[in-house]
Design a protein around this motif. Structure first.
Motif, PDB file in Angstrom:
ATOM      1  N   GLU A 133      -4.941 -17.518   2.141  1.00  0.00           N
ATOM      2  CA  GLU A 133      -5.089 -18.587   3.083  1.00  0.00           C
ATOM      3  C   GLU A 133      -3.868 -19.374   3.699  1.00  0.00           C
ATOM      4  N   ASP A 141      -1.477  -7.612   2.385  1.00  0.00           N
ATOM      5  CA  ASP A 141      -3.051  -8.609   2.176  1.00  0.00           C
ATOM      6  C   ASP A 141      -2.009  -9.179   1.137  1.00  0.00           C
ATOM      7  N   ALA A 156      -4.753 -12.163   5.516  1.00  0.00           N
ATOM      8  CA  ALA A 156      -5.782 -11.572   6.225  1.00  0.00           C
ATOM      9  C   ALA A 156      -4.789 -11.496   7.631  1.00  0.00           C
ATOM     10  N   SER A 196      -3.048 -10.655  11.877  1.00  0.00           N
ATOM     11  CA  SER A 196      -3.546  -8.856  11.868  1.00  0.00           C
ATOM     12  C   SER A 196      -2.536  -8.016  11.979  1.00  0.00           C
ATOM     13  N   THR A 208      -1.768  -7.911   8.868  1.00  0.00           N
ATOM     14  CA  THR A 208      -2.045  -6.657   7.686  1.00  0.00           C
ATOM     15  C   THR A 208      -3.794  -5.785   8.437  1.00  0.00           C
ATOM     16  N   LYS A 209      -4.435  -6.218   8.889  1.00  0.00           N
ATOM     17  CA  LYS A 209      -5.647  -5.039   9.130  1.00  0.00           C
ATOM     18  C   LYS A 209      -4.789  -4.347  10.430  1.00  0.00           C
ATOM     19  N   GLU A 247      -6.223  -0.470   9.099  1.00  0.00           N
ATOM     20  CA  GLU A 247      -6.672   0.035  10.144  1.00  0.00           C
ATOM     21  C   GLU A 247      -6.267   1.933  10.352  1.00  0.00           C
ATOM     22  N   GLU A 276     -11.120  -5.828   0.466  1.00  0.00           N
ATOM     23  CA  GLU A 276     -10.936  -6.191   1.305  1.00  0.00           C
ATOM     24  C   GLU A 276     -11.059  -5.030   2.636  1.00  0.00           C
ATOM     25  N   TYR A 277     -11.348  -3.877   2.408  1.00  0.00           N
ATOM     26  CA  TYR A 277     -12.150  -3.296   4.142  1.00  0.00           C
ATOM     27  C   TYR A 277     -13.109  -3.591   3.821  1.00  0.00           C
ATOM     28  N   GLU A 316     -14.982  -6.785   3.137  1.00  0.00           N
ATOM     29  CA  GLU A 316     -14.645  -7.929   4.139  1.00  0.00           C
ATOM     30  C   GLU A 316     -14.523  -7.683   5.696  1.00  0.00           C
ATOM     31  N   TRP A 317     -12.865  -6.753   5.841  1.00  0.00           N
ATOM     32  CA  TRP A 317     -12.981  -6.903   6.986  1.00  0.00           C
ATOM     33  C   TRP A 317     -13.282  -6.390   8.488  1.00  0.00           C
ATOM     34  N   ASN A 318     -14.640  -5.025   8.172  1.00  0.00           N
ATOM     35  CA  ASN A 318     -15.075  -4.277   8.552  1.00  0.00           C
ATOM     36  C   ASN A 318     -14.503  -3.234   8.941  1.00  0.00           C
TER      37      ASN A 318
END
Ligand code: SF4
Ligand code: SF4
Length: 363
Positions: free
Chosen positions: A87, A182, A187, A189, A191-192, A196, A222-223, A225-227
């Motif tokens: 974090e 990651d 986390a 944006s 990375t997300k 995706e 991780e996927y 955890e981040w839905n």
């Protein structure tokens, strides 16, 4: 800092009990207190109280961590130093306080899908990839480390699957799993978005085989955890090989030696998988180091070697010494990044990746 209350709680809950001191592979290599989870928590608690700024050596210190989770496993408070470290990396990135050496790697990820500045994959690997261009139900994900640096492990993995008659695709333009982002900025944006994009590009496959445990952990942990909806089933290369052996799809000849398995923390701690020993046992004798399986000691990585090479050489050397101490003759690596880091030093002992060991000993 804008980190979560949970992370603030973790930072403040550190009892400075020193239980994590002896276990940190980086702290043990440098001999510096600053590299322990305990010292990191202390410096971040100063930032949290406004007594220090999140910049310079404090940020460097946050990047001098492998996120290996050895301290988490042994933490007397039951807290998770990995959580606050990730974090705070994100916080540093959001505040433009990311060190220049990390920014350079992030730019390379954006431009080349790898943090190493490698623009093209090796021609022999490219030729193998081309042979598996046809669309099948299964996709083999090589990952950034195997694709751009550890091509021998990637080619060996393909040889094993071919021998077993597994039908699979390797994507010429493989999407990034997000493992590196990651690790470097948590986390964010970006990375997300990368994750995706990966999920979208592999949505037509029923099964994903991962060459590298680092990617397996990212996809499976991780996927979730981040839905991020990954429709395909994910299976690690070693789990698949254990199944192929059990089903008689591949057989191994013996190559007698005392093999010390270097458990990847991604498999042993994060995914709780241990298939490698059962495979290696069919080839030779297991000669385990003192701390193995969930207790494994990280042996370095090419990712951290990009910015702290001398430390990582020491980390790798210390781990290979562990194998020599118990009489091991060859260290078998599960993780591509760890293996490639160990290749950079002369550790005085044979080393091989599990991919190569299986490929070399197929009957
Ligand atoms: S996660 Fe690993 S490298 Fe980082 S402080 Fe904990 S033991 Fe050390
Ligand atoms: S084991 Fe946990 S509580 Fe003890 S010093 Fe390390 S991080 Fe702090």
């Amino acid at each position: 800092m804008l980190i979560s209350n949970k992370s603030k709680e973790i930072i403040d809950s550190c009892r400075f009990c020193w239980m994590c001191r002896h276990i940190c592979p980086i702290g043990n290599a440098t001999g510096q207190e600053r590299n322990t989870a305990r010292a990191r928590a202390l410096s971040l608690s100063l930032v949290e109280r406004g007594a220090a700024k999140l910049e310079g050596s404090i940020v460097d210190n946050v990047y001098e961590c492998a996120l290996c989770g050895a301290c988490t496993k042994d933490c007397a408070t039951g807290w998770d130093p990995v959580k606050f470290t990730k974090e705070v990396r994100l916080e540093a990135a959001l505040n433009d306080q990311t060190p220049a050496y990390i920014t350079k790697m992030l730019e390379s990820v954006a431009a080349n899908k790898n943090p190493y500045g490698v623009k093209e994959i090796a021609s022999d690997l490219a030729a193998e990839i081309k042979k598996h261009a046809d669309k099948k139900d299964t996709v083999l994900i090589l990952g950034a480390d195997a694709r751009y640096v550890g091509k021998d492990s990637a080619i060996a993995a393909m040889k094993v699957l071919d021998k077993a008659g597994v039908e699979y695709t390797v994507l010429a333009d493989e999407p990034d799993t997000g493992y590196v982002l990651d690790t470097l900025i948590g986390a964010a944006s970006e990375t997300k978005e990368v994750m995706e994009k990966f999920a979208k590009e592999v949505s037509g496959f029923k099964t994903i085989i991962t060459v590298d445990p680092a990617d397996a952990k990212t996809l499976l942990r991780e996927y979730k955890e981040w839905n991020i909806d990954l429709k395909a089933e994910v299976i690690t290369f070693t789990a698949l090989c254990a199944k192929l052996l059990a089903d008689g799809k591949i057989a191994l000849k013996s190559a007698p030696k005392k093999y010390s398995v270097q458990d990847s923390f991604f498999l042993a701690r994060d995914l709780e998988e241990d298939n490698t020993r059962g495979i290696v046992e069919k080839i030779g004798d297991i000669c385990d180091m003192l701390l193995v399986k969930k207790e494994t000691v990280w042996a370095g990585s090419i990712l951290l070697r990009e910015y702290i090479p001398n430390v990582i050489d020491k980390v790798a050397s210390r781990r290979l010494d562990d194998a020599k101490r118990v009489g091991g003759e060859c260290v078998v690596f599960e993780c591509v990044g760890e293996y490639e880091a160990a290749k950079k030093i002369d550790g005085g002992i044979d080393i091989i990746s599990i991919h190569e060991l299986i490929a070399d000993n197929l009957k």
